[in-house]
Design an enzyme around this catalytic site. Sequence first.
Site, short mmCIF file in Angstrom:
data_model
loop_
_atom_site.label_atom_id
_atom_site.label_comp_id
_atom_site.label_asym_id
_atom_site.label_seq_id
_atom_site.Cartn_x
_atom_site.Cartn_y
_atom_site.Cartn_z
N TYR A 1 17.03 36.90 46.46
CA TYR A 1 17.02 36.25 44.88
C TYR A 1 16.90 35.39 45.10
CZ TYR A 1 18.26 36.22 40.08
OH TYR A 1 18.25 34.94 38.92
N LYS B 1 23.53 25.18 42.57
CA LYS B 1 25.19 25.61 42.85
C LYS B 1 25.91 24.71 43.22
CE LYS B 1 24.00 30.71 42.66
NZ LYS B 1 24.69 31.26 41.99
N ASP C 1 15.46 28.06 50.38
CA ASP C 1 15.59 28.10 49.61
C ASP C 1 17.17 28.67 49.71
OD1 ASP C 1 17.18 28.79 47.06
OD2 ASP C 1 15.95 30.95 46.38
C1 LIG Z 1 19.45 32.00 46.27
C2 LIG Z 1 19.38 31.63 45.25
N1 LIG Z 1 18.00 30.84 44.59
C3 LIG Z 1 18.00 30.92 43.03
C4 LIG Z 1 18.90 30.99 42.46
C5 LIG Z 1 18.72 30.55 41.39
O1 LIG Z 1 19.12 29.65 40.62
P1 LIG Z 1 19.75 29.60 38.95
O2 LIG Z 1 20.64 30.68 38.56
O3 LIG Z 1 21.07 28.37 39.06
O4 LIG Z 1 18.34 29.72 38.13
C6 LIG Z 1 19.99 32.27 42.99
C7 LIG Z 1 21.34 32.53 41.76
O5 LIG Z 1 22.22 32.86 42.28
C8 LIG Z 1 20.35 31.89 44.22
O6 LIG Z 1 21.30 32.61 44.69
#
Ligand SMILES: Cc1ncc(COP(=O)(O)O)c(C=O)c1O
Length: 444
Positions: A155, A278, A250
């Site tokens: 995700y 986060k 990511d």
């Molecule tokens: C690996 C990863 N990338 C991107 C995101 C998206 O982040 P946000 O919820 O701050 O938009 C998440 C959210 O859980 C994530 O786990």
Amino acid sequence: MTETRPSDGIVGPGSWSLHRRAIQALVGGVNSPSRGLEAVGGGAPPYIARADGAYLFDVDGRAYVDYVQAFGALILGHARPDLREAVVRALERGVLFGACHEMEVRLAERLQVVMGAMCERVRFTASGTEAVMTAVRLARAATGRRLLVKFAGSYHGHFDAVLVGAGSGASTLGLDESAGIPDGVKADVATLPYNDAETAERFLRERGDEVACVLVEPIVGNFGLVEPEPGFLQRLARAARRAGALVIFDEVITAFRFGPGPVYPQLGVEPDLITFGKILGGGLPIGGYGGRRAIMEQVAPVGPVYQDGTWAGHPLSMASALATLEILTAETDLYPRLGRLGQALAQGVRDLAARHGVPVVVHQRGGAVCAFFTREPEVRDFGGVQRSDARAFATFFRSMLARGILLPPSPYEVWYVSAAHGEEEIDKTLQAIDRAMADVARAA
Ligand SMILES: Cc1ncc(COP(=O)(O)O)c(C=O)c1O
């Protein structure tokens, strides 16, 4: 949509009453589908009135040991006084400037130190989604190519391209692909199996000249916690570079989760771009992306890749992030302690599951833990998680909730031990797990 039905005793009347109102006003009763209980039998979730340390307290006054920790956005626990004071001090100087300010400069400079080459230049956003969206746009601009390679069940936020084959909350609801994504967007995304270096190498050999970037969670946190097998990331990065594609790690979940910086140095492979969010925000909204200067300076106003944001570099988020980073780097025993607690929890789950004859595979790294209810000997990709027993997880989740332990309401999410958890919370959790595993065994 979540049904209304008589309270089943898991949460109290105050939560049920708010849940009934919520589903008449908020779509599905929630602002983020991951928070509902659809995947674990439905009904009202606890409605939280306040949070403190390792605990959430609901409107009925019930306390929960919290292992959701805002889906991995928190590592210091809730409402830590020194962090709160830093935010209040910033608040007293104004909420939002819509202009340049010192805290964003200081935070970028700190990241240059803790992130190294991956933050020669950095840009803050308001969320991880925005960070990944722009990193992908930047990679496409830098390479002049369209294809995004990602991995099934990962995700990366909720913009169109990354919702093709998405995990986390989308998998929880059985949505491997959101509706509303144009075919043209799908055509520019390839989704490969995680931990399968051969398939990735073959794909990059055959179609590498179309690939702008390979986007990967270096350690997966969105179909449970799944680590890369030895050599997987190295082979992937080598094949991507051979093809002239960029590698984006990511690290929205992993940065600051396993040490006071990104996780990639621990894995022995460097990306071209990194995204984070986060934990850095200390509970306030944040995201960001960074890389070497030559790539990053293709972003406006230096270069032609456009990205903007009313909330980007928000003073309160910057203040919270600076204070968070200070704590994470100053408290030298923090990560080893999280590791010890995580290990105790993981081993406890294994032992108690075995005592009750419940087959599980438990993964743990630092304070991140997750248990897959499966008869298979290992879980190494999204398919392994999809084949796990969602009904057993639902029984386990409800039993734990009834005993005052809050886990994420999905077998695709990770349980997070925070710095505010201690042996007392782990012991209490293991007592609940003993009973919950008995419930799972009985329901099998
Ligand atoms: C690996 C990863 N990338 C991107 C995101 C998206 O982040 P946000 O919820 O701050 O938009 C998440 C959210 O859980 C994530 O786990």
